[in-house]
Design a protein around this motif. Structure first.
Motif, PDB file in Angstrom:
ATOM      1  N   LYS A 172      -0.106  11.319  -1.028  1.00 54.95           N
ATOM      2  CA  LYS A 172       0.837  11.005  -2.149  1.00 54.95           C
ATOM      3  C   LYS A 172       2.153  12.168  -2.274  1.00 54.95           C
ATOM      4  O   LYS A 172       2.321  12.977  -1.585  1.00 54.95           O
ATOM      5  CB  LYS A 172       0.338  10.559  -3.372  1.00 54.95           C
ATOM      6  CG  LYS A 172      -0.932   9.429  -3.369  1.00 54.95           C
ATOM      7  CD  LYS A 172      -0.456   8.320  -2.375  1.00 54.95           C
ATOM      8  CE  LYS A 172      -1.586   7.255  -2.052  1.00 54.95           C
ATOM      9  NZ  LYS A 172      -1.403   6.336  -1.225  1.00 54.95           N
ATOM     10  N   ILE A 209       0.737  -1.294   0.048  1.00 56.61           N
ATOM     11  CA  ILE A 209      -0.121  -0.022   0.004  1.00 56.61           C
ATOM     12  C   ILE A 209       0.960   1.255   0.001  1.00 56.61           C
ATOM     13  O   ILE A 209       2.040   1.345   0.693  1.00 56.61           O
ATOM     14  CB  ILE A 209      -0.966   0.090   1.213  1.00 56.61           C
ATOM     15  CG1 ILE A 209      -2.209   1.259   1.050  1.00 56.61           C
ATOM     16  CG2 ILE A 209       0.058  -0.210   2.305  1.00 56.61           C
ATOM     17  CD1 ILE A 209      -3.236   1.034   2.092  1.00 56.61           C
ATOM     18  N   GLY A 210       0.260   2.167  -0.649  1.00 56.74           N
ATOM     19  CA  GLY A 210       1.113   3.535  -0.849  1.00 56.74           C
ATOM     20  C   GLY A 210       1.085   4.224   0.546  1.00 56.74           C
ATOM     21  O   GLY A 210       0.494   5.404   0.518  1.00 56.74           O
ATOM     22  N   ASP A 211       1.887   3.870   1.582  1.00 53.63           N
ATOM     23  CA  ASP A 211       1.524   4.478   2.787  1.00 53.63           C
ATOM     24  C   ASP A 211       2.809   4.778   3.289  1.00 53.63           C
ATOM     25  O   ASP A 211       3.641   4.150   3.950  1.00 53.63           O
ATOM     26  CB  ASP A 211       0.999   3.321   3.682  1.00 53.63           C
ATOM     27  CG  ASP A 211       0.548   3.878   4.929  1.00 53.63           C
ATOM     28  OD1 ASP A 211       0.731   5.280   5.262  1.00 53.63           O
ATOM     29  OD2 ASP A 211       0.213   3.083   5.835  1.00 53.63           O
TER      30      ASP A 211
END
Lengths: 488, 488
Positions: free
Chosen positions: A306, A60-62
């Motif tokens: 992001k 996940i883009g975390d």
């Protein structure tokens, strides 16, 4: 009768009597593989022996969870807004204080605890409009076309909600790329809209071919009413950055075929590859002249989650709507009012993203230093990921031109495909689950995003710190080799 | 052809081709009267002459916007979590620092910028469970039954979404009180569910009669499938506090009629009247014994927005689900994962609400002082509002036992009713709009919440500061007298 003498009453709400559209929803980014990763972490912490010492989540883009540090200036302003007593603290820089004062003055009772206007705080929307104008080389932006949102997901779902109508052959169809970000398929399933798949061209670095859009549209017209076209640029999960020409072609296509355009542009600062640039749909649309800029309906989405800031937890975002019918816009404003307002701390953060320190302000140098460092490291990791993955026989990875993900194609041996299918599992789920159990690495199978039949992929973020990313890539390589041997 | 020679293309998305269920949505709390109030504020600021010097908004439960101060401790912890450098600042109390450390340790990368688990941060859910157990005299609470939400609205809509299914006569019906909080009607309209109205008894201080529930249910069964019963206690917009007996009766009714119970308990600390106490549905359910506690399905909602904290802008909340079918619960967890997570600052704030300073901790005395002062002032204003309104001939106001609103019945002369109806307006909208234009006071007409045919009301918050509330009440009184004379 149960043990305590009470006869169990049948439940009102069961799997058979619940909303059937909810059952159809799938969201792989937080699906079964991630649930298993969380279990494994707990088992490790309870002292259970595993073939690995830690779970590495690349699902996940975390960014902050992977150790990326927040931008100091943003957090200073948020602290000042949270606890305005700190405005008297001389250790905070003046530009942070002036931003905080401006935000608080726009809040009811000068408190982030007040509801804002449902469309978002006026001054924040003005700052967003200013940002868009600068970004797009002076193309005008009206703050009244800006809606602040609870992350980009909220805006996307709201726009899709407006678009859905009709039954059977007149039911709204929405074109989405395959591979796609599964928010789209989940929202369409929940709304009962028709998902129209167009395939990105993996051979040409996940580019978008108009002929494929046309094919998908023509087929869909036989059974539904296609009304919208969604684009993610830079791409998620595929990491490509679209050329200006491609965007023009897409806009022409949308105009010709009468499609509402939805441009998911949350990775607009995440462009790494030489020769690639981010072109906003808005800017290209306006540069194509009034034939397009006066007519094509467009919603564009951005987020605090992001880019270089990675502030996912604050759930901040905005959408800009272009050429929306004024009656529909009134309905949109009404619809968002039911949820009262987006979280105010997320709005404040969005404000800082669109109005960061300027040259001459005390925080400017440090802001630029932090932002540049983060983006440079991401660019390095994008390159590293592509390079290492392409050294593995049976893995083929397109350049990670932008965003935060690689989406390599993996060769899965026939025997493994058979074993997976016999178990009722997608072969790439079988592959990723095995990798998780053996190495502690958590990736998302390509089937969660969609892919051409007979091809297999995984999505892997480039976010782990460089040293950990190297270990991760080495483990992926070793696992793939072992897996291939085992099933050959 | 337009002036610039471009032929306008018909819009893809128009009022006729948009989602018809969205068009049916109404939300009076932020409806046309509030839009007009915002316009008037702008006109005043631009120097236009009005018969009043300022707009006073008593339309929405937005405490900080009305000058209520945040709890110092909560904001200190939020500042520490936003900018952890402050953990080295000796001016912050140790208990605030220890709370901040605990929250940050539960965040990925120790940052509020990370996504949390979709159900909410583990440690916060544990603290919520501890709070519920203390509140309910030891009735056990499992953190796994807690879902953190983006305000209570988010939880309520999510639960309703799970419940809706069927077509025509089998379509899900949901029972809501009339008057109601319009989030319910708006959500039901959007989901295409059937709204089943049961009327509160205005003569008996807006109490809930089981015979009325039965009447409404029996009628509804002829044309839909009633599956859920929503209760707001303390009441919004009606300010009543339900007796324990009434809650027992409602639970028995739900058990007998197989209804899923939804208890909106966001005003659980807002109880002012002598002899009134808040009883949670959960506690009463469990004290009624296993026949009920093992079977009745219940979702209860709480929020950071009301009570003594009034932190609406942070969009924090939780729901507790009792006796939910395990497969449905898995679907619920999946559904909330699509939106990733509730805003983390709101989760942090929810944590502080359920785990405030304890006796012996440095911030305890000040916390108690601030909380008590806020609740005492609210109690005074509740009494003042009732008293003054009841001095006006043609206005009759039930005691504001709890919550933040009065909902008085107003007599509107026949002539005014005719003029309103001739203009296609609800008579109480006509009344409130006239009051706004003449006095600058912004109230919400009773028709936005529902009321018995032929009766008229408005909802007025008790939130303005006492001196302003006195002016407001005086102006309402004068307006009502003038209006009555004018139309008699």
């Amino acid at each position: 009768m149960t043990e305590n003498g009470v006869s169990p009453r049948a439940k009102v709400l069961t799997i058979d009597t619940m909303n059937p559209t909810v059952k159809k929803v799938e969201y792989a980014v937080r699906g079964p593989i991630v649930q298993r990763a969380v279990e494994l972490e707990r088992e490790l912490s309870e002292g259970m022996k595993k073939p690995f010492a830690e779970v590495i989540k690349a699902n996940i883009g975390d960014a902050h969870a992977m150790g990326q540090q927040p931008i100091t200036f943003f957090r200073q302003v948020l602290a000042l807004c949270s606890y305005p007593e700190l405005l008297n603290d001389s250790t905070f820089p003046e530009d942070a204080k002036s931003r905080a004062r401006r935000i608080l003055q726009s809040c009811g009772g000068n408190s982030m605890g007040s509801y804002s206007a449902s469309q978002g705080i006026d001054s924040v929307r003005q700052d967003v409009a200013g940002y868009i104008e600068r970004r797009d080389g002076g193309v005008p932006c009206d703050p009244d076309d800006i809606y602040l949102t609870t992350g980009a997901s909220d805006g996307i779902v709201t726009m899709l909600k407006l678009l859905v109508c009709g039954e059977d052959e007149t039911r709204t169809g929405v074109m989405i790329s395959i591979p796609q970000y599964p928010l789209y398929s989940a929202a369409l399933a929940e709304l009962g809209a028709v998902q129209i798949n167009y395939y990105l061209n993996e051979e040409k670095c996940w580019s978008l071919d108009i002929s494929e859009l046309q094919r998908a549209l023509d087929e869909a017209r036989r059974h539904c009413n296609p009304r919208a076209l969604c684009i993610i640029n830079p791409g998620n999960p595929t990491g490509q950055v679209q050329s200006r020409e491609c965007i023009e072609d897409v806009i022409r296509f949308a105009a010709k075929e009468r499609l509402f355009l939805m441009a998911d542009e949350v990775y607009q600062d995440n462009v790494y590859a030489d020769g690639c640039h981010f072109h906003s749909f808005k800017k290209v649309l306006f540069e194509m002249g009034p034939e397009y800029s006066n007519t094509v309906e467009l919603a564009s989405f951005h987020s605090t989650s992001k880019c270089y800031m990675g502030e996912c937890g604050f759930r901040g975002g905005y959408m800009e709507i272009i050429n929306m019918d004024s009656e529909v816009k009134a309905q949109l404003t009404k619809l968002v009012s039911v949820r009262l307002c987006p979280p105010v701390p997320g709005q404040a953060l969005m404000d800082l993203v669109v109005n960061p320190p300027q040259p001459g302000e005390p925080s400017y140098d440090n802001f630029i230093k932090e932002r540049t460092a983060t983006l440079n490291v991401l660019a390095e990791k994008a390159k590293l990921t592509e390079q290492v993955l392409n050294t593995v026989q049976g893995i083929s990875c397109n350049p990670v031109q932008g965003a935060m993900y690689s989406f390599p194609c993996i060769t899965i041996p026939e025997k493994a495909i058979k074993e997976a299918t016999d178990n009722g599992q997608q072969p790439d789920m079988f592959y990723c689950m095995k990798m998780l159990e053996e190495t502690g690495i958590c990736l998302v199978p390509g089937s969660g995003f969609g892919q051409r039949d007979g091809t297999y992929h995984f999505r892997m973020t480039i976010l782990p710190p460089t040293d950990k990313l190297k270990i991760l890539l080495k483990k992926v390589k070793e696992f793939h080799q072992k897996f291939t041997e085992q099933y050959s």
